[in-house]
Design a protein around this motif. Sequence first.
Motif, PDB file in Angstrom:
ATOM      1  N   ASN A 227      68.330  74.110  76.376  1.00  0.00           N
ATOM      2  CA  ASN A 227      69.173  72.862  76.724  1.00  0.00           C
ATOM      3  C   ASN A 227      69.937  73.435  78.050  1.00  0.00           C
ATOM      4  OD1 ASN A 227      69.021  70.395  75.444  1.00  0.00           O
ATOM      5  ND2 ASN A 227      70.046  71.594  73.410  1.00  0.00           N
ATOM      6  N   ASP A 228      69.896  74.776  78.381  1.00  0.00           N
ATOM      7  CA  ASP A 228      70.801  75.487  79.461  1.00  0.00           C
ATOM      8  C   ASP A 228      69.974  76.497  80.131  1.00  0.00           C
ATOM      9  OD1 ASP A 228      73.233  76.911  80.718  1.00  0.00           O
ATOM     10  OD2 ASP A 228      73.772  74.921  80.441  1.00  0.00           O
ATOM     11  N   ILE A 229      70.340  76.540  81.433  1.00  0.00           N
ATOM     12  CA  ILE A 229      69.708  77.870  82.022  1.00  0.00           C
ATOM     13  C   ILE A 229      70.024  79.184  81.187  1.00  0.00           C
ATOM     14  CG2 ILE A 229      69.968  79.281  84.118  1.00  0.00           C
ATOM     15  CD1 ILE A 229      68.513  76.850  84.583  1.00  0.00           C
TER      16      ILE A 229
ATOM     17  N   SER B 150      56.918  68.018  68.582  1.00  0.00           N
ATOM     18  CA  SER B 150      55.937  68.445  69.495  1.00  0.00           C
ATOM     19  C   SER B 150      56.363  69.657  70.280  1.00  0.00           C
ATOM     20  CB  SER B 150      55.929  67.293  70.697  1.00  0.00           C
ATOM     21  OG  SER B 150      57.045  67.164  71.199  1.00  0.00           O
ATOM     22  N   MET B 151      55.588  70.388  70.935  1.00  0.00           N
ATOM     23  CA  MET B 151      56.016  71.630  71.485  1.00  0.00           C
ATOM     24  C   MET B 151      56.866  71.578  72.413  1.00  0.00           C
ATOM     25  SD  MET B 151      52.173  73.585  72.228  1.00  0.00           S
ATOM     26  CE  MET B 151      52.927  74.948  72.542  1.00  0.00           C
ATOM     27  N   GLY B 152      56.829  70.375  73.223  1.00  0.00           N
ATOM     28  CA  GLY B 152      57.985  70.182  74.350  1.00  0.00           C
ATOM     29  C   GLY B 152      59.260  69.720  73.772  1.00  0.00           C
ATOM     30  N   GLY B 153      59.241  69.121  72.735  1.00  0.00           N
ATOM     31  CA  GLY B 153      60.635  68.909  71.611  1.00  0.00           C
ATOM     32  C   GLY B 153      61.397  70.270  71.550  1.00  0.00           C
ATOM     33  N   LEU B 154      60.639  71.254  71.411  1.00  0.00           N
ATOM     34  CA  LEU B 154      61.340  72.514  71.176  1.00  0.00           C
ATOM     35  C   LEU B 154      62.557  72.584  72.120  1.00  0.00           C
ATOM     36  CD1 LEU B 154      58.404  74.694  70.078  1.00  0.00           C
ATOM     37  CD2 LEU B 154      60.171  73.717  68.419  1.00  0.00           C
ATOM     38  N   CYS B 155      62.388  71.972  73.178  1.00  0.00           N
ATOM     39  CA  CYS B 155      63.250  72.413  74.298  1.00  0.00           C
ATOM     40  C   CYS B 155      64.585  71.934  74.050  1.00  0.00           C
ATOM     41  CB  CYS B 155      62.627  71.923  75.821  1.00  0.00           C
ATOM     42  SG  CYS B 155      61.448  72.695  76.517  1.00  0.00           S
TER      43      CYS B 155
END
Length: 259
Positions: free
Chosen positions: A76-78, A66-71
């Motif tokens: 993962n961090d600023i 999913s597109m959100g899963g790319l995060c």
Amino acid sequence: LVYGEQGIGDQIMFGTIFEDLLKVQPNIAVVIDKRLKKLFARTYPSINFFGIEEDLSLLNYSKHISMGGLCKFFRNDIKDFNNGIFKPLITSYDIDNQIKTLMPQSKGLKIGLSWLTFAKKNVKRRSLSSQQVSSIMNSNDHTFINLQYGNINSSLQEISNLSEKSIYEVPGVDITNNLESLSSIINNCDLIITIDNSTAHLASALGKPVWILLPYYNDFRWMENTEESIWYKNALLLRQTFKEDWSQVISNINSALDQ
């Protein structure tokens, strides 16, 4: 295969990760809201984009996310946001020029304005009233351009009745469904003022100067205690200082626009 999830705003926001994804995976297909297809295809010509309603039965892929899963892999961090590659969405050159001829010829800034959300969550808390919109418009000599989607005829009439001037509507554009033309309208504006809705994401992803008005209890993506967005460096976050009270935000906007 990357598949879109949630609304247009989320798809635009997570789409800012595509440039980083391309560095590790050159063969990508993305299923996205059909209204965004041309805009994204122009910006990322090496990616194959498909509308959600299209026949995908012949689409071959070995992995999907999913597109959100790319995060999970790229945000993962600023520091991942700071080091990520932000590529502004590219509008149509021809439509940009067509819209330019339809924009008002007036003094001051052309300010795109969006004040409502029709999402199921926190609608009243996130939106501005007609009175609040008119107070922004009446405080300066700039021209305000309508960027508000949805059935807003009654809202426009209320604002017109309360204001010394009307919100300019670019003729012949279906703002709700024609995101190509909406993007070109945004591109022809000097500044965008919007609440937290899909217009905020679209204008920010286009790289325009954007002021995003946030309620006291805002969505996770905007973080806390900062005027900067980790997703869009060109966005200024204007937050309520008290619950359901826009007075300070509007006062700050009016002071800035009156300079």
